[in-house]
Design a protein around this motif. Structure first.
Motif: not given
Length: 450
Positions: A222-223, A253, A257, A260, A324-326
């Motif tokens: 994740i970032h 975003n 992405e 990652i 998690s990423q979200d």
């Protein structure tokens, strides 16, 4: 979880790691040079061992001494912090040989991403945009000049094994290339014992944007958003912010992405940073990956609420990421000012010596990461950074106001510091309007006579 960790560093980052370990119920062992006998990290750790004389090569860079200290005190792991041995494959080998866990990435990650030309090749293969430049490294000035002419001036000469701005030169004109190449190569040999250089297109008026990565042993990467590190002097960061106030959510975003994808291209594990240059047209290019915790990690912690040192330790122990990423939703704006023992009025000459008086700023939204105190002697042997002042606000303007208050509160007497210099940056109209790039200090601050 680990029962005991050796902290293979000094100063504020050693304190930062010790505090995280205390929160987790982990015992710590501090190592120190003879010069650092009275340093705070020596007294806050559960145990402390002197590992040699003041020079770094005989103490903090001495792998054998550090491994011996870890074995004598029965440490299960070593946290290297940043700088010194944090990106040393030799230390990783020594840890593996002695069944000690290195809190950081694997050897192959350090070697592949630590060599700029190898990292560049890997990113191209992964479809990550890179700055136009040489396909590999060279140590021949004439060969490098032909590469530079093919790319087109201005160009950047960089040490293949470089870092911290060393072994780096910007060349605007063809007839000055050979001289600057040889200067950069000589600097690289001195700093890294490596004369291999590579050439890339110099992006004019860029921002330096980096994305914080966390990756575990189970394929989860994740970032944690980005940091704007554009306020630099001679390629050394001075002020860092999170997030970057100049990019849209769509671009954020896209860059996240890509970061990652870059980390996954080498199956990266632990904390790391993917660094980009962002031009004024919103094109971004990979420049390097730092395979360690960064000096500026607190601004990410302040906006995400995630303790990056604790995450490093948990990942190294073998735990899965529980984020998690979200779930990563940065809140507000954070700014970090690096406080250095130096005299900006005298070409930033280092200012070691005894601190006669010290008052630390405080209040809502203010964090100070520092190892200094009244009576502490800043040694001439190590980096001049003596602390980091970090603030948080609901937005960039509020964070700037809080930082101004904190800078006005801090008192350090007996030595020279860059506190007034930091104030000049924060009072600058272009900084306030977020019209910045990596040449900001040179153009707007240093060149302006008081």
């Amino acid at each position: 979880m680990f029962k005991k960790i050796l902290v293979a560093n000094r100063g504020e980052i050693a304190l930062r790691i010790i505090r995280a370990c205390k929160d987790m119920g982990i015992q710590t062992v501090a190592v120190y040079s003879e010069m650092d006998t009275n340093s705070v990290h020596v007294h806050l750790a559960d145990e402390a061992i002197c590992i040699g004389p003041a020079p770094s090569k005989k103490s903090y860079l001495n792998v054998d001494s550090i491994i011996t200290a870890a074995m004598v005190t029965k440490c299960e792991a070593i946290h290297p912090g940043y700088g010194f041995l944090s990106e040393s494959s030799k230390l990783v080998d020594a840890c593996n040989l002695n069944n000690i866990k290195f809190i950081g990435p694997y050897k192959e990650h350090i070697e592949k991403m630590g060599n700029k030309s190898e990292a560049r090749k890997t990113m191209i293969e992964a479809g990550v945009p890179v700055v136009p430049g040489s396909q590999g490294s060279t140590n021949k000035a004439e060969e490098a000049l032909e590469i530079a002419k093919g790319i087109g001036f201005p160009v950047m000469i960089k040490a293949a094994s470089g870092g911290g701005g060393r072994g780096m030169r910007i060349v605007h004109l063809e007839d000055e290339f050979i001289e600057k190449f040889n200067m950069a190569k000589s600097e690289s040999i001195t700093a890294f014992n490596d004369d291999s250089m590579y050439i890339e297109k110099f992006i004019e008026e860029p921002r330096h944007i980096e994305f914080q990565i966390l990756a575990d042993n189970y394929g989860n990467t994740i970032h944690l958003g980005e940091r704007d590190c554009s306020i630099q002097r001679k390629n050394q960061k001075v002020i860092e912010e999170a997030p970057c106030a100049a990019i849209s959510e769509e671009l954020r975003n896209k860059m996240g992405e890509t970061a990652i994808r870059a980390a996954k291209a080498v199956n990266y594990i632990n904390a790391g940073t993917i660094e980009f240059l962002l031009d004024k047209y919103n094109n971004f290019y990979f420049i390097e990956m730092n395979t360690r915790i960064q000096v500026e990690h607190p601004v990410t912690e302040m906006t995400t609420g995630i303790d990056l040192i604790k995450e490093q330790i948990k990942i190294s122990y073998g735990e899965k990421l529980n984020i998690s990423q979200d779930e990563i939703k940065p809140n507000g704006h954070a700014i970090e000012c690096r406080i250095n023992a130096e005299d900006p009025s005298d070409n930033f000459r280092p200012s070691p010596g005894q601190i006669e008086g010290y008052f630390s700023p405080g209040g809502y939204g203010v964090r100070v990461d520092s190892h200094i105190y009244s009576g502490y002697t800043v040694p001439p042997t190590y980096d001049s950074m003596i602390g980091k002042l970090i603030v948080w606000g609901k937005n960039r303007n509020e964070a700037i106001d809080t930082m101004k208050r904190a800078l006005n509160e801090i008192v350090i007497t007996g030595i020279s510091t860059n506190v007034e210099f930091q104030k000049r940056i924060l009072d600058n109209e272009s900084f306030l309007e977020n019209k910045i790039d990596t040449s900001f200090i040179e153009k707007k601050i240093v060149s302006v006579k008081l």
